[in-house]
Design a protein around this motif. Structure first.
Motif, short mmCIF file in Angstrom:
data_model
loop_
_atom_site.label_atom_id
_atom_site.label_comp_id
_atom_site.label_asym_id
_atom_site.label_seq_id
_atom_site.Cartn_x
_atom_site.Cartn_y
_atom_site.Cartn_z
N VAL A 1 -13.16 19.66 -13.47
CA VAL A 1 -12.60 20.69 -13.31
C VAL A 1 -11.48 20.16 -11.61
O VAL A 1 -10.27 20.79 -11.23
CB VAL A 1 -13.00 21.95 -13.14
CG1 VAL A 1 -11.93 23.30 -12.67
CG2 VAL A 1 -13.05 22.41 -15.08
N ASN A 2 -12.22 19.48 -10.76
CA ASN A 2 -11.87 19.85 -9.88
C ASN A 2 -10.95 18.39 -9.32
O ASN A 2 -9.68 18.66 -9.18
CB ASN A 2 -12.94 19.13 -8.19
CG ASN A 2 -14.60 20.10 -8.07
OD1 ASN A 2 -14.02 21.48 -8.11
ND2 ASN A 2 -15.38 19.71 -7.53
N LEU B 1 -9.06 17.73 -11.83
CA LEU B 1 -7.19 17.82 -12.96
C LEU B 1 -7.34 19.19 -11.48
O LEU B 1 -5.24 19.67 -11.76
CB LEU B 1 -8.12 18.54 -13.55
CG LEU B 1 -7.72 17.97 -15.16
CD1 LEU B 1 -8.51 18.83 -15.88
CD2 LEU B 1 -6.38 17.08 -15.48
N GLU B 2 -7.31 19.99 -10.57
CA GLU B 2 -7.15 21.13 -9.92
C GLU B 2 -6.80 20.50 -8.74
O GLU B 2 -6.17 20.92 -6.85
CB GLU B 2 -8.20 22.22 -9.40
CG GLU B 2 -7.88 22.83 -10.94
CD GLU B 2 -9.13 24.52 -10.45
OE1 GLU B 2 -9.68 24.42 -10.20
OE2 GLU B 2 -9.01 24.83 -11.99
N ARG C 1 -9.17 18.32 -6.24
CA ARG C 1 -9.63 18.27 -5.39
C ARG C 1 -10.63 16.60 -5.29
O ARG C 1 -10.54 16.26 -6.47
CB ARG C 1 -10.83 20.15 -5.26
CG ARG C 1 -10.33 21.48 -5.26
CD ARG C 1 -11.41 21.86 -4.91
NE ARG C 1 -11.88 21.81 -6.38
CZ ARG C 1 -11.18 23.07 -7.56
NH1 ARG C 1 -10.13 24.34 -6.86
NH2 ARG C 1 -11.95 23.49 -8.76
N ARG D 1 -15.44 26.89 -18.05
CA ARG D 1 -13.77 26.67 -17.52
C ARG D 1 -13.70 25.14 -17.37
O ARG D 1 -12.08 25.42 -16.80
CB ARG D 1 -15.13 26.19 -16.61
CG ARG D 1 -15.71 27.81 -14.99
CD ARG D 1 -15.72 27.61 -13.89
NE ARG D 1 -17.77 26.46 -13.89
CZ ARG D 1 -19.06 26.92 -14.43
NH1 ARG D 1 -19.06 28.56 -14.38
NH2 ARG D 1 -20.06 26.18 -14.28
N THR E 1 -9.20 25.48 -17.67
CA THR E 1 -8.77 24.49 -16.53
C THR E 1 -7.21 23.89 -17.32
O THR E 1 -6.35 23.92 -17.56
CB THR E 1 -9.33 23.87 -15.98
OG1 THR E 1 -9.83 24.96 -14.63
CG2 THR E 1 -8.09 22.63 -15.05
N ALA F 1 0.97 22.70 -16.71
CA ALA F 1 0.25 21.73 -15.55
C ALA F 1 1.10 20.58 -16.34
O ALA F 1 1.67 20.05 -16.72
CB ALA F 1 -0.96 20.94 -15.64
#
Length: 237
Positions: free
Chosen positions: A56-57, A59-60, A62, A96, A100, A105
């Motif tokens: 998730v990090n 893809l976002e 981070r 989660r 995401t 995106a």
């Protein structure tokens, strides 16, 4: 080209199989050793949950993990938890990741994983699928390489032979199940005595699940046949 929508569906299906299988365990069996040296089944489950959040990090935008040390500490912290807690965490972290993945995106963008490795965003769902399937096998609870979906096995063989392609310490190797064939290892000019026609030094043959087991470091390759030399030693993943 990766189809992230289809791969997200495959991740969901694989996670459901995993959760169903793990749900049949008890606290004592979660604390027992997995097939991974030094890791209990609890370590494997903790890693899977934290990996979902790490992706998730990614893809976002981070960092995947704060650091390698933090990653290892989180797994060690979460490994001893009781089965119910492990299942809840695994289910919620998987949700989660799916949430995401469902957000609008640019799936063609480049993302960064661990140790400077990059990939297109569209490749991240398949990487998660790899984690879920192979670590389900690593739990040693009745799900083995021969139980993996055929599509997954073929794609993971492609993924791993591509990963070792050009590696100077791996001889030019043809990998085949008798029907399909893949190439990996160093290429002509990278050192080593290759055939006069530039062909492979070594040919490794066996059933696709056994080939995957060797490439992924899950089996020693003793069930495979090798022509042209010894079975190549592969670098750790």
């Amino acid at each position: 080209m990766n189809d992230h929508v289809r791969d997200l569906a495959s991740v969901r299906d694989a996670t459901e199989r995993l959760l169903t299988a793990v749900g049949k365990l008890d606290n004592a069996s979660v604390a027992e050793p997995s097939r991974l040296p030094g890791w209990s089944r609890g370590h494997v489950l903790a890693h899977l949950a934290r990996n979902a959040d790490a992706l998730v990090n990614v893809l976002e935008g981070r960092p995947m993990y704060v650091s390698g040390e933090a990653r290892d500490a989180d797994i060690g912290r979460d490994a001893p938890r009781p089965l119910e807690t492990q299942l809840t965490d695994l289910s919620e972290s998987a949700a989660r990741f799916q949430e995401t993945g469902a957000a609008p995106a640019d799936w063609s963008r480049t993302v960064e994983l661990r140790n400077g490795v990059t990939d297109s965003a569209s490749g991240v769902p398949f990487r998660r699928w790899i984690e879920v399937e192979l670590h389900h096998v690593d739990l040693g609870i009745g799900y083995d390489l021969e139980d993996l979906p055929e599509e997954f096995v073929e794609r993971e063989i492609v993924f791993l032979t591509d990963r070792f392609a050009g590696h100077p310490e791996v001889p030019h190797t043809r990998v085949t199940d008798g029907t399909r064939a893949w190439s990996t290892g160093r290429v002509s000019g990278d050192g080593g005595a290759e055939g006069s026609g530039g062909g492979p030094e070594v040919t490794v043959t066996g059933p696709a699940p056994a080939l995957l087991g060797w490439l992924a470091g899950r089996r020693d390759g003793s069930a495979l046949s090798v022509d042209g030399g010894p079975l190549p030693a592969l670098p750790p993943l």
